[in-house]
Design a protein around this motif. Sequence first.
Motif, short mmCIF file in Angstrom:
data_model
loop_
_atom_site.label_atom_id
_atom_site.label_comp_id
_atom_site.label_asym_id
_atom_site.label_seq_id
_atom_site.Cartn_x
_atom_site.Cartn_y
_atom_site.Cartn_z
N ARG A 29 0.93 -1.23 -0.05
CA ARG A 29 0.01 -0.13 0.06
C ARG A 29 0.74 1.35 -0.09
N VAL A 30 0.41 2.29 -0.81
CA VAL A 30 1.00 3.45 -0.96
C VAL A 30 0.23 4.62 -0.73
N GLU A 31 0.11 5.49 0.08
CA GLU A 31 -0.52 6.74 -0.08
C GLU A 31 0.32 7.96 0.41
N TRP A 32 0.14 9.15 -0.69
CA TRP A 32 0.80 10.45 -0.41
C TRP A 32 0.02 11.48 -0.97
N THR A 33 0.32 12.40 -0.18
CA THR A 33 -0.78 13.76 -0.51
C THR A 33 0.22 14.94 -0.74
N ARG A 34 -0.45 15.97 -1.27
CA ARG A 34 -0.21 17.29 -1.45
C ARG A 34 -1.17 18.22 -0.82
N VAL A 35 -0.71 19.10 0.17
CA VAL A 35 -1.97 20.03 0.62
C VAL A 35 -1.25 21.65 0.60
N LEU A 36 -2.33 22.46 0.83
CA LEU A 36 -2.27 23.73 0.62
C LEU A 36 -2.00 24.34 2.21
N ASP A 37 -1.08 25.26 2.54
CA ASP A 37 -0.95 25.86 3.62
C ASP A 37 -0.75 24.76 4.82
N ASP A 38 -0.19 23.83 4.61
CA ASP A 38 0.16 22.85 5.77
C ASP A 38 1.12 21.88 5.31
N THR A 39 1.35 20.87 6.01
CA THR A 39 2.38 19.84 6.02
C THR A 39 1.78 18.69 5.52
N SER A 40 2.15 18.06 4.40
CA SER A 40 1.59 16.85 3.63
C SER A 40 2.32 15.78 4.04
N SER A 41 1.54 14.62 3.95
CA SER A 41 1.86 13.30 4.66
C SER A 41 1.95 12.13 3.74
N ALA A 42 2.66 11.08 4.01
CA ALA A 42 2.79 10.07 3.31
C ALA A 42 3.00 8.60 3.89
N THR A 43 2.35 7.49 3.58
CA THR A 43 2.72 6.23 4.19
C THR A 43 2.94 5.21 3.16
N VAL A 44 3.59 4.51 3.25
CA VAL A 44 4.01 3.08 2.49
C VAL A 44 3.96 1.88 3.37
N THR A 45 3.46 0.90 2.94
CA THR A 45 3.40 -0.50 3.79
C THR A 45 4.43 -1.44 2.84
N ILE A 46 5.32 -1.90 3.53
CA ILE A 46 6.29 -2.83 2.94
C ILE A 46 6.22 -4.01 3.15
N ARG A 47 6.60 -5.05 2.41
CA ARG A 47 6.64 -6.43 2.68
C ARG A 47 7.99 -6.92 2.56
N PRO A 48 8.68 -6.82 3.66
CA PRO A 48 10.14 -7.21 3.27
C PRO A 48 10.52 -8.71 2.57
N ASP A 49 11.61 -8.40 1.92
CA ASP A 49 12.13 -9.83 1.28
C ASP A 49 13.66 -9.97 1.42
N GLY A 50 14.20 -11.07 1.58
CA GLY A 50 15.71 -11.29 1.89
C GLY A 50 16.01 -10.00 2.95
N GLY A 51 17.25 -9.61 2.47
CA GLY A 51 17.91 -8.52 3.26
C GLY A 51 17.31 -7.28 3.55
N CYS A 52 16.22 -7.02 2.93
CA CYS A 52 15.13 -5.83 3.14
C CYS A 52 15.07 -5.76 4.63
N CYS A 53 14.58 -6.72 5.20
CA CYS A 53 13.91 -6.74 6.69
C CYS A 53 15.22 -6.18 7.53
N ARG A 54 16.59 -6.76 7.40
CA ARG A 54 17.68 -6.33 8.15
C ARG A 54 17.93 -4.76 7.97
N LEU A 55 17.89 -4.40 6.57
CA LEU A 55 17.91 -2.97 6.28
C LEU A 55 16.78 -2.04 7.07
N LEU A 56 15.77 -2.27 7.08
CA LEU A 56 14.54 -1.78 7.44
C LEU A 56 14.86 -1.74 9.19
N ASP A 57 15.56 -2.62 9.91
CA ASP A 57 15.60 -2.55 11.21
C ASP A 57 16.58 -1.42 11.47
#
Length: 335
Positions: A29-57
């Motif tokens: 899942r990915v969600e990102w925004t752009r907003v006026l006169d404020d701070t925008s946000s984003a969220t990603v959900t990652i399913r780690p594979d292989g060495g990615c889990c170690r790096l995400l730590d």
Amino acid sequence: MPTLGCGSHSARIVDRDGATITDAHVLTRVEWTRVLDDTSSATVTIRPDGGCCRLLDRVRTWRHNLQIYRNDDFVWEGPIILPDWSGDEVSIQAVDVLGWLDRRVPHESIHFTRRDLTEIAAWLIEDGFTPDDPGHDVQIIGRSRILGDREYVKDIEQTGDHLRRLAETGIDYTAVGRRILILPEDHCERVGRLTDADFPDGLTVSEDGTAIGTRWIVEGRDGVMGIDGGKDAYYGLLEQYVEESSILDEPSALAAARSRRRGSLPAPVFISSQEATLSPEASIDLASLVPGWCVDVTSTRTCRTISQSMKINGVKVTEDASGETVAVHLAPAGV
């Protein structure tokens, strides 16, 4: 004519020194925004594979940035503020570059006299980043033509709050990647035209009667007052009062009152962001969907017909297993 199309996203986590911590190979899942006169946000959900889990730590808040790409085009970046590690997924939440200003304060005391509000906004941003710059650019799209007095005191209040209050008195700002755009509130450069066919899920049109005011009173510091408007031939008299303690002079208070009245009369008609999902065939490209710019909207599908320029107040892009959706929040241009 470009069309919105369908997007596929990828993400990367980078260190503040620019080094790549890891690429997010499997995104659920990915969600990102752009907003006026404020701070925008984003969220990603990652399913780690292989060495990615170690790096995400190794991911740490405010040290590392989230970068998001759509069809290999860079669309969003900002510091990570909340990583969540669960059994088989890692969720990363981040805010855009403006989020840093909510962790900064003025670094010197300053008094502005009859300065364009866009220049004051630029100073707030540059002062906020000067002691420790994670990487940013500032672009003034156009002067506000509103000259005002403002005072900021070293170490008093967050810079982000100062900037938001300034935006209530005649300017707009938004972040696109590492660029911070400052523009006059009446900016309305048109980037496209939308009709009912471009909103396949239909529209919800709302008139906000709570926002309307035919006469606005803005009180600044030490009794400074700005008053604009009066009894309206159609609505009658609807008065609103607001306090803006950062305003030091009557011309700025008057400009703020005028800005408030312009944005609230007639009663603002909004297109709900949750309902205004765009068709992939819409004749507009994602890069041009920047808060502060305008689109011409014609809709006859609801009982409330709209045919007017609408300002882009926000953009939300989401991709999950069901595909991508692009939604816009549109409000009256006020010009």
